[in-house]
Design a protein around this motif. Structure first.
Motif, PDB file in Angstrom:
ATOM      1  N   ILE A 121      28.379  -4.405  14.359  1.00  0.00           N
ATOM      2  CA  ILE A 121      27.553  -5.563  14.099  1.00  0.00           C
ATOM      3  C   ILE A 121      28.116  -6.138  13.205  1.00  0.00           C
ATOM      4  O   ILE A 121      29.286  -6.353  13.202  1.00  0.00           O
ATOM      5  CB  ILE A 121      26.745  -4.147  12.470  1.00  0.00           C
ATOM      6  N   PRO A 122      27.164  -7.207  13.579  1.00  0.00           N
ATOM      7  CA  PRO A 122      27.934  -8.609  13.415  1.00  0.00           C
ATOM      8  C   PRO A 122      28.668  -8.757  12.307  1.00  0.00           C
ATOM      9  O   PRO A 122      27.578  -9.057  11.622  1.00  0.00           O
ATOM     10  CB  PRO A 122      26.936 -10.068  13.451  1.00  0.00           C
ATOM     11  N   THR A 123      29.722  -9.807  11.826  1.00  0.00           N
ATOM     12  CA  THR A 123      29.985  -9.186  10.185  1.00  0.00           C
ATOM     13  C   THR A 123      30.753 -10.617  10.417  1.00  0.00           C
ATOM     14  O   THR A 123      31.699 -10.967  10.731  1.00  0.00           O
ATOM     15  CB  THR A 123      31.018  -8.366  10.623  1.00  0.00           C
ATOM     16  N   ALA A 124      30.730 -11.429   8.955  1.00  0.00           N
ATOM     17  CA  ALA A 124      31.526 -12.044   8.801  1.00  0.00           C
ATOM     18  C   ALA A 124      31.916 -12.463   6.981  1.00  0.00           C
ATOM     19  O   ALA A 124      31.344 -11.668   6.504  1.00  0.00           O
ATOM     20  CB  ALA A 124      30.591 -13.529   8.497  1.00  0.00           C
ATOM     21  N   SER A 125      33.363 -12.870   7.008  1.00  0.00           N
ATOM     22  CA  SER A 125      34.030 -12.412   6.294  1.00  0.00           C
ATOM     23  C   SER A 125      34.484 -13.845   5.477  1.00  0.00           C
ATOM     24  O   SER A 125      34.964 -13.665   4.391  1.00  0.00           O
ATOM     25  CB  SER A 125      35.629 -11.979   6.412  1.00  0.00           C
ATOM     26  N   ASN A 126      33.820 -14.578   5.905  1.00  0.00           N
ATOM     27  CA  ASN A 126      33.453 -16.018   5.187  1.00  0.00           C
ATOM     28  C   ASN A 126      33.096 -17.154   5.551  1.00  0.00           C
ATOM     29  O   ASN A 126      31.896 -16.913   6.676  1.00  0.00           O
ATOM     30  CB  ASN A 126      35.443 -16.735   5.502  1.00  0.00           C
ATOM     31  N   ARG A 127      32.966 -18.572   5.114  1.00  0.00           N
ATOM     32  CA  ARG A 127      31.618 -19.675   5.009  1.00  0.00           C
ATOM     33  C   ARG A 127      31.540 -19.927   6.454  1.00  0.00           C
ATOM     34  O   ARG A 127      30.425 -20.020   7.470  1.00  0.00           O
ATOM     35  CB  ARG A 127      31.685 -19.929   4.261  1.00  0.00           C
ATOM     36  N   SER A 128      32.432 -19.833   7.169  1.00  0.00           N
ATOM     37  CA  SER A 128      32.235 -20.711   8.692  1.00  0.00           C
ATOM     38  C   SER A 128      31.996 -20.007   9.999  1.00  0.00           C
ATOM     39  O   SER A 128      31.363 -20.212  10.339  1.00  0.00           O
ATOM     40  CB  SER A 128      33.620 -21.259   9.186  1.00  0.00           C
ATOM     41  N   THR A 129      32.341 -18.333   9.463  1.00  0.00           N
ATOM     42  CA  THR A 129      31.944 -17.600  10.095  1.00  0.00           C
ATOM     43  C   THR A 129      30.274 -17.217  10.558  1.00  0.00           C
ATOM     44  O   THR A 129      30.190 -16.771  11.330  1.00  0.00           O
ATOM     45  CB  THR A 129      32.692 -16.144  10.174  1.00  0.00           C
ATOM     46  N   ALA A 130      29.845 -17.046   9.168  1.00  0.00           N
ATOM     47  CA  ALA A 130      28.762 -17.173   8.408  1.00  0.00           C
ATOM     48  C   ALA A 130      28.218 -18.243   9.496  1.00  0.00           C
ATOM     49  O   ALA A 130      26.324 -17.781   9.889  1.00  0.00           O
ATOM     50  CB  ALA A 130      28.650 -16.949   7.039  1.00  0.00           C
ATOM     51  N   ASP A 131      28.280 -19.521   9.318  1.00  0.00           N
ATOM     52  CA  ASP A 131      27.701 -20.960   9.998  1.00  0.00           C
ATOM     53  C   ASP A 131      27.361 -20.459  10.878  1.00  0.00           C
ATOM     54  O   ASP A 131      26.119 -20.416  11.528  1.00  0.00           O
ATOM     55  CB  ASP A 131      28.717 -22.017   9.445  1.00  0.00           C
ATOM     56  N   PHE A 132      28.659 -20.050  12.072  1.00  0.00           N
ATOM     57  CA  PHE A 132      28.102 -19.994  13.671  1.00  0.00           C
ATOM     58  C   PHE A 132      27.713 -18.491  13.461  1.00  0.00           C
ATOM     59  O   PHE A 132      26.193 -18.770  14.322  1.00  0.00           O
ATOM     60  CB  PHE A 132      29.888 -19.191  14.154  1.00  0.00           C
ATOM     61  N   LEU A 133      27.428 -17.775  12.562  1.00  0.00           N
ATOM     62  CA  LEU A 133      26.081 -16.289  13.790  1.00  0.00           C
ATOM     63  C   LEU A 133      24.544 -17.061  12.935  1.00  0.00           C
ATOM     64  O   LEU A 133      24.090 -16.319  13.546  1.00  0.00           O
ATOM     65  CB  LEU A 133      26.920 -15.334  12.192  1.00  0.00           C
ATOM     66  N   ILE A 134      24.472 -17.551  12.267  1.00  0.00           N
ATOM     67  CA  ILE A 134      23.438 -17.998  11.294  1.00  0.00           C
ATOM     68  C   ILE A 134      22.878 -18.964  12.128  1.00  0.00           C
ATOM     69  O   ILE A 134      21.822 -19.701  12.724  1.00  0.00           O
ATOM     70  CB  ILE A 134      23.386 -18.081  10.009  1.00  0.00           C
ATOM     71  N   SER A 135      23.873 -19.829  13.025  1.00  0.00           N
ATOM     72  CA  SER A 135      23.532 -20.870  14.002  1.00  0.00           C
ATOM     73  C   SER A 135      23.421 -20.587  15.096  1.00  0.00           C
ATOM     74  O   SER A 135      22.738 -21.169  16.345  1.00  0.00           O
ATOM     75  CB  SER A 135      24.368 -21.967  14.090  1.00  0.00           C
TER      76      SER A 135
END
Length: 161
Positions: A121-135
């Motif tokens: 499962i794609p998992t982001a543990s911080n804002r930078s990674t979440a930004d990469f996932l959502i973009s």
């Protein structure tokens, strides 16, 4: 189990207390992208996500997404979420955890992160990674993740002597 992630993703949003403000800022900034998907949140995070998204949707004359609220993490919410991952009900996890604060349910947090990796499962543990996932261009497309075959583990023989 090789399930296809549909265009409309089922996204889990989790944040420890010291990271809830960061999560709400991220949700407010990305509300338009998130509003196109189904959201799941643990405890207070789920409530705050629901309120933040609803406010942004009202301000912009948009329809708010469904937000499923689970129990608080320490009260079993992390385990509920892990179970949903195992059942193929979650496509992505955004988990802003606090690396500087000990958590009373640390074993549950570790188990949740382990299950996310186990089920790819794609998992982001911080804002930078979440930004990469959502973009990512994959965020609004169907996607077929490769799931490791663990059948050998399940069917292994165990010597009881």
């Amino acid at each position: 189990m090789t399930e296809i992630m549909k265009k409309k993703k089922r996204i889990a949003l989790v944040a420890h207390d010291n990271r809830k403000k960061d999560m709400m800022e991220w949700v407010a900034y990305n509300w338009n992208e998130l509003a196109q998907h189904s959201l799941v949140g643990t405890g207070t995070t789920g409530k705050l996500v629901e309120e933040t998204i609803k406010q942004k949707c009202v301000e912009n004359d948009a329809v708010p997404p469904e937000v499923t609220r689970l129990k608080s993490g320490p009260l079993g919410g992390d385990q509920q979420l892990g179970s949903m991952i195992c059942e193929g009900l979650i496509d992505m996890v955004i988990f802003f955890w606090d690396p500087m604060q000990p958590q009373p349910h640390d074993v549950d947090v570790k188990a949740l992160l382990r299950i996310s990796v186990l089920y790819n499962i794609p998992t982001a543990s911080n804002r930078s990674t979440a930004d990469f996932l959502i973009s990512s261009e994959l965020f609004h497309k169907e996607y077929k993740p490769r799931i490791k075959d663990y059948s050998g583990y399940i069917t292994r023989s165990i010597d009881m002597e």
